[in-house]
Structures are given as structure tokens and as C-alpha cells.
Design a protein around this motif. Structure first.
Motif, short mmCIF file in Angstrom:
data_model
loop_
_atom_site.label_atom_id
_atom_site.label_comp_id
_atom_site.label_asym_id
_atom_site.label_seq_id
_atom_site.Cartn_x
_atom_site.Cartn_y
_atom_site.Cartn_z
N LYS A 1 -0.56 7.25 0.53
CA LYS A 1 -1.87 7.90 0.37
C LYS A 1 -3.00 6.97 0.82
CE LYS A 1 -1.34 8.82 -3.84
NZ LYS A 1 -0.66 8.90 -5.04
N VAL A 2 -2.93 5.71 0.43
CA VAL A 2 -3.96 4.75 0.83
C VAL A 2 -3.91 4.52 2.34
CG1 VAL A 2 -4.78 2.35 0.58
CG2 VAL A 2 -4.00 3.63 -1.43
N LEU A 3 -2.70 4.44 2.89
CA LEU A 3 -2.58 4.28 4.34
C LEU A 3 -3.20 5.46 5.08
CD1 LEU A 3 1.08 2.91 4.55
CD2 LEU A 3 -1.04 1.60 4.67
N CYS A 4 -2.96 6.67 4.59
CA CYS A 4 -3.55 7.86 5.22
C CYS A 4 -5.07 7.86 5.06
CB CYS A 4 -2.94 9.13 4.64
SG CYS A 4 -1.24 9.43 5.17
N LEU A 5 -5.56 7.47 3.90
CA LEU A 5 -7.01 7.39 3.72
C LEU A 5 -7.61 6.39 4.71
CD1 LEU A 5 -7.45 7.46 -0.17
CD2 LEU A 5 -8.20 9.21 1.46
N GLY A 6 -6.94 5.26 4.91
CA GLY A 6 -7.41 4.27 5.88
C GLY A 6 -7.46 4.85 7.28
N ALA A 7 -6.43 5.58 7.64
CA ALA A 7 -6.40 6.20 8.97
C ALA A 7 -7.53 7.22 9.11
CB ALA A 7 -5.04 6.86 9.21
N SER B 1 0.28 -0.35 13.72
CA SER B 1 1.71 -0.60 13.98
C SER B 1 2.13 -2.02 13.63
CB SER B 1 2.05 -0.29 15.44
OG SER B 1 1.37 -1.19 16.31
N HIS B 2 1.21 -2.93 13.56
CA HIS B 2 1.54 -4.33 13.24
C HIS B 2 1.65 -4.55 11.73
CE1 HIS B 2 0.87 -5.42 17.40
NE2 HIS B 2 -0.23 -4.72 17.35
N PHE B 3 1.18 -3.59 10.95
CA PHE B 3 1.12 -3.79 9.51
C PHE B 3 2.15 -3.01 8.73
CE2 PHE B 3 -3.45 -3.62 11.00
CZ PHE B 3 -3.53 -4.98 11.28
N TYR B 4 2.29 -1.74 9.10
CA TYR B 4 3.15 -0.86 8.31
C TYR B 4 3.91 0.10 9.20
CZ TYR B 4 0.97 -2.18 3.91
OH TYR B 4 0.55 -2.87 2.82
N GLU B 5 5.02 0.57 8.66
CA GLU B 5 5.73 1.69 9.26
C GLU B 5 5.55 2.86 8.29
OE1 GLU B 5 9.83 0.76 9.86
OE2 GLU B 5 9.40 -0.77 11.35
N SER B 6 5.42 4.03 8.84
CA SER B 6 5.30 5.21 7.98
C SER B 6 5.97 6.38 8.68
CB SER B 6 3.83 5.50 7.68
OG SER B 6 3.72 6.33 6.57
N SER B 7 6.59 7.22 7.91
CA SER B 7 7.33 8.34 8.49
C SER B 7 6.63 9.65 8.14
CB SER B 7 8.75 8.36 7.92
OG SER B 7 8.69 8.67 6.53
N LEU C 1 -10.56 5.05 -1.39
CA LEU C 1 -10.09 4.01 -0.47
C LEU C 1 -10.73 2.67 -0.83
CD1 LEU C 1 -8.58 2.99 2.04
CD2 LEU C 1 -10.53 3.78 3.42
N ALA C 2 -12.05 2.66 -1.02
CA ALA C 2 -12.74 1.42 -1.39
C ALA C 2 -12.19 0.84 -2.68
CB ALA C 2 -14.25 1.67 -1.50
N GLU C 3 -11.89 1.70 -3.64
CA GLU C 3 -11.33 1.23 -4.92
C GLU C 3 -9.92 0.66 -4.72
OE1 GLU C 3 -11.60 0.10 -8.70
OE2 GLU C 3 -13.24 1.03 -7.59
N ALA C 4 -9.10 1.34 -3.92
CA ALA C 4 -7.73 0.87 -3.66
C ALA C 4 -7.73 -0.48 -2.95
CB ALA C 4 -6.97 1.91 -2.83
N MET D 1 0.84 -1.18 0.00
CA MET D 1 0.00 0.00 0.00
C MET D 1 0.89 1.25 0.00
SD MET D 1 -3.35 -0.73 0.55
CE MET D 1 -3.99 -2.38 0.48
N ASP D 2 0.46 2.22 -0.75
CA ASP D 2 1.23 3.46 -0.72
C ASP D 2 0.75 4.34 0.42
OD1 ASP D 2 -0.99 4.95 -1.56
OD2 ASP D 2 -0.27 5.18 -3.61
#
Length: 184
Positions: A4-10, A31-37, A80-83, A1-2
Motif C-alpha cells: 500500500k505504501v509503495l503504491c501511494l509512493g508511485a 526497480s532498484h528498491f523493490y519488486e512488486s507483483s 504516505l507522509a506518516e508512513a 514497506m508494504d
């Protein structure tokens, strides 16, 4: 996931600042799935706003810059739904513990023992933390992934507990064997 998609999920879970989104990836549910800075979150948020997938409101703060709180838009929910329809890439597991253990023959057995104990304690602490979650109002998919994570931690902790002594015995035996070195 890029990013943008991670932020949309949040943001789908609720309005948040960039800092709050980062916390989700550091110690929160993600925190169990991705790291993001911050270096990926803020550019992603800016692009989401530019594309109409999110909006923000500024909240004044004393002696600090205004706090931007982002919200997902209807168009962002659709994106988000499309991604989420895209095929999932295979999981990749990144672990300092596993990397060190691969080279366990170079690590003193007492150090290996401590590493295993620390890793087992990490898994067990996560089990306790996850067992304390109240999931009464959670969706079926959230409960499903929560239980999967719990099962993975339980299995990993049990494996370490069950196999630690055998590993240490084998490492000590390997270290005691004479080795043949190539002529230098």
C-alpha cells in the motif's frame, strides 16, 4: 514497506494504472528498491480506494476491459507522509550472482569468469543509463539517492574488474589441491 505504501509512493509521482505501477517496479525508478507483483499491487490499490487514500477513473478501451487509472487523495498524501516517518528496516540485498559466487568452488572457473563479466556489464549498463538522466528538475533527495545508486554501481563494477583475476587464480589453485574424502 508494504504494498500500500509503495503504491501511494508511485501515485504521489502521478496518476497511474496498476500496470504502470508494476512497470515502475520492473524497469522504472523503483526497480532498484523493490519488486512488486500484480498479486500485491491490485489488492493494495483496492484497499487504498476502500480507505479513501486513492480514487480511480475508468477509461474505456477497444476490445479490452476498461482501464482503471488511480490518483492519490489528500488523505493518501497524509498517509504516505506518516508512513515515511517510520524507521527504515535494514536493507537486504538479494542476488542470484552473489549466491552463486558463494558456491564458486563448485562452479568451473570459466563459468565464474563469465558470471563476473555479465555482472560487471550489468553494473556498467546501469551506470551509463543513470548518467544519461536529466536531473535538472529533480528534488535534492532524488538527486541524492540517484547519486548513491550511481556510486554503488561504480564501486561494484570497479571491484569486479579489480578482483576477478585474483579470484579465478585462487579458485583454480583450490581445485588443483588434492582433497581428502571421508570413507563412503
Amino acid at each position: 514497506m508494504d504494498a500500500k505504501v509503495l503504491c501511494l509512493g508511485a501515485l504521489h509521482r502521478g496518476d497511474a494504472s496498476g500496470y504502470e505501477i508494476k512497470k515502475l517496479f520492473e524497469e522504472g525508478d523503483f526497480s532498484h528498491f523493490y519488486e512488486s507483483s500484480f498479486g500485491s499491487i491490485y489488492p493494495a490499490l483496492n484497499k487504498l480506494v476502500e480507505d479513501g487514500l486513492a480514487v480511480f477513473t475508468e477509461h474505456p478501451q477497444d476490445k479490452r476491459p476498461d482501464k482503471k487509472v488511480y490518483s492519490i487523495t489528500a488523505k493518501g498524501r497524509e498517509a504516505l507522509a506518516e508512513a515515511l516517518k517510520a524507521p527504515a528496516t535494514p536493507d537486504r540485498y538479494r542476488s542470484d550472482f552473489c549466491f552463486i559466487m558463494v558456491f564458486g568452488d563448485l562452479v568451473p572457473p570459466d563459468r565464474l569468469s563469465k558470471l563476473i563479466d555479465v555482472q560487471a556489464a550489468f553494473y556498467k549498463a546501469n551506470i551509463v543509463r543513470m548518467e544519461s538522466h536529466d536531473l535538472a528538475d529533480a528534488s535534492a533527495s532524488v538527486r541524492f539517492i540517484h547519486d548513491l545508486g550511481l556510486e554503488l554501481y561504480r564501486t561494484a563494477a570497479a571491484y569486479l574488474d579489480r578482483n576477478k583475476a585474483k579470484l579465478l587464480e585462487e579458485v583454480r589453485a583450490e581445485a588443483a589441491r588434492p582433497t581428502t574424502r571421508a570413507a563412503e
